[in-house]
Design an enzyme around this catalytic site. Structure first.
Site, PDB file in Angstrom:
ATOM      1  N   GLN A 131       4.455  -2.804   0.267  1.00 48.64           N
ATOM      2  CA  GLN A 131       3.030  -2.787   1.072  1.00 48.64           C
ATOM      3  C   GLN A 131       2.326  -3.879   0.390  1.00 48.64           C
ATOM      4  OE1 GLN A 131       0.820   0.745   0.325  1.00 48.64           O
ATOM      5  NE2 GLN A 131      -0.434   0.523   2.122  1.00 48.64           N
ATOM      6  N   GLY A 132       1.820  -4.821   1.341  1.00 47.90           N
ATOM      7  CA  GLY A 132       1.251  -6.093   0.921  1.00 47.90           C
ATOM      8  C   GLY A 132      -0.175  -6.105   1.448  1.00 47.90           C
ATOM      9  N   SER A 134      -3.429  -4.979  -0.960  1.00 49.79           N
ATOM     10  CA  SER A 134      -4.387  -5.176  -1.844  1.00 49.79           C
ATOM     11  C   SER A 134      -4.281  -6.672  -2.292  1.00 49.79           C
ATOM     12  CB  SER A 134      -4.309  -4.251  -2.964  1.00 49.79           C
ATOM     13  OG  SER A 134      -4.090  -3.117  -2.627  1.00 49.79           O
ATOM     14  N   GLU A 254       0.305   7.672   4.660  1.00 47.91           N
ATOM     15  CA  GLU A 254       0.119   7.483   3.253  1.00 47.91           C
ATOM     16  C   GLU A 254      -0.767   8.629   2.711  1.00 47.91           C
ATOM     17  OE1 GLU A 254      -1.661   3.747   2.271  1.00 47.91           O
ATOM     18  OE2 GLU A 254      -0.511   3.824   0.359  1.00 47.91           O
TER      19      GLU A 254
END
Ligand SMILES: Cc1cc2nc3c(=O)[nH]c(=O)nc-3n(C[C@H](O)[C@H](O)[C@H](O)COP(=O)(O)OP(=O)(O)OC[C@H]3O[C@@H](n4cnc5c(N)ncnc54)[C@H](O)[C@@H]3O)c2cc1C
Length: 385
Positions: A131-132, A134, A254
């Protein structure tokens, strides 16, 4: 509400229990010792062997349709599977950010071509997703993200940096949020892109956590060209410019149902009770019972959520309350265990390792302060100031 399982569901439970018990023992025997953490390179390799065995047995993504690598099970059966998974002591899923975060979003927003390419390869652990989102200057305030994707002939030019990318150094693909409309601000002008990490101009640099495991990465994009046809069906998930809404669907998974099912906490609460029974310490009795009740309550609440979802409802902002509940519960379960164990906590490694990881629960998936803000404004309707 009828809280009893049907005969078919009980049969499903027995089948899952039998398979997990047998295959977990075989996997552990094959390792010739305790498994390493899946957040180390070697341990990740060990866990991939497990993930691929799950897939071969048809258990990698039980609630997905069989055509895309699932088992075609209901959400109820998925809850049963999760209970059995953690009760048996199976390892954390190193494919979770793909299977539990990205996949529900691909089901909701992906084109049929994207679905039929991405999902089966994800279930088989052929493609490994991180997951990119932040960035060094965009955490809680994700809408301030600065990574850019500029439209160019036949694709996108990516520039910028992502950070805290869980297991990014071991993954093959990244799902990320990028600013695709020049000059746009905040939630507008973002797109949700699917990026193979071997794209020239993308550099992944792993780095260690406080516990020594190297489970995080920084990802740098230096004028990287992402071709439209880098993945069948294209590299944009949902509409160009609508990335924020697509990302909010991912956060629902999530914080809500899929990332942290009750099975995980019920199993931890069960182990806490067992440990207490071996060495009862009356001063901790109330806290042990309270934590066990909260794990049970989460299980019951989830039955209600699944009932609503099966009736067509969406998870929505309530997922923020869910996230505060399970993350604080996890901290308490482990803290009580450490108090119970005293100096033995050092020896009984899983409890102290579990405690270290539980401390990150109130931070990842959006900090609990932010979840409380969301719950106050969007669930309770309180004013922003
Ligand atoms: C174990 C773990 C795994 C992670 N994995 C990933 C991943 O795979 N991919 C990814 O993109 N990110 C990942 N993250 C990053 C995570 O999403 C961020 O850490 C989180 O969003 C918080 O951002 P920050 O660390 O920049 O903290 P900041 O946003 O700087 O916050 C610092 C503190 O200020 C508080 N704060 C900030 N704004 C407010 C406000 N408006 N009101 C009240 N309090 C506020 C916060 O609650 C926090 O306590 C992971 C983090 C952890 C711990």
């Amino acid at each position: 509400m009828d809280l009893t399982w049907s005969d078919a569901e009980e049969a499903f439970r027995a089948e899952a229990r039998g398979w997990l018990t047998e295959h977990l023992a075989a996997w552990r025997d094959g390792l010739g010792g305790e498994p390493l953490s899946g957040d180390t390179r070697e341990g990740f390799g060990q866990h991939l062997v497990w993930e691929r065995d799950l897939h071969t047995g048809g258990w990698a993504a039980v609630s997905w349709p069989t055509e895309v690598g699932g088992r075609g099970a209901s959400l109820w059966e998925w809850l049963i599977f999760e209970e059995e998974y953690y009760r048996a002591g199976c390892p954390p899923r190193v494919t979770q950010n793909g299977i539990f975060l990205l996949a529900p979003t691909v089901f909701e927003f992906g084109t049929p071509e994207q679905q039929s390419h991405v999902l089966p390869r994800m279930a088989a652990a052929d493609d490994l997703w991180c997951q990119g989102w932040s960035e060094p200057n965009a955490g809680s305030d994700l809408a301030s993200l600065a990574a850019r994707a500029e439209r160019t002939d036949g694709g996108w030019r990516l520039t910028g940096q992502k950070t805290w990318t869980t297991r990014g150094a071991f993954c093959t693909h990244l799902f990320g949020l990028f600013r695709t409309e020049p000059g746009s601000e905040r939630h507008r002008g973002l797109s949700y892109l699917l990026v193979p990490l071997d794209t020239p101009g993308v550099t992944v640099r792993g780095f260690g956590r406080l516990d020594g495991d190297e489970g995080f990465a920084e990802v740098f994009f230096e004028d990287a060209f992402l071709a439209d046809d880098a993945l069948p069906g294209g590299v944009v998930l949902g509409e160009v410019g609508q990335g924020w809404s697509v990302a909010m669907a991912t956060t629902g998974s999530e914080r809500g149902l899929t990332l942290r099912s009750p099975g995980r906490f019920l199993a931890t609460a069960g182990r806490l009770i067992e440990r207490y029974a071996q060495d009862p310490q009356p001063r901790l009795r109330e806290r042990v019972i309270d934590a066990w009740m909260r794990a049970e309550a989460y299980g019951l609440f989830t039955l209600d959520s699944v009932t609503r979802l099966s009736g067509g409802a969406a998870m929505g902002a309530e997922s923020s309350i869910n996230k505060v509940w399970w993350s604080e519960l996890d901290c308490d379960l482990h803290e009580i265990a450490l108090e119970l164990l005293g100096a033995d906590a050092e020896v009984e490694g899983p409890w102290s390792k579990g405690w270290q990881f539980s401390l990150s629960g109130p931070i990842y998936a959006g900090t609990n302060e932010i979840q409380r803000n969301i719950a106050a404004e969007r669930v309770l309707g309180l004013p922003r100031k």
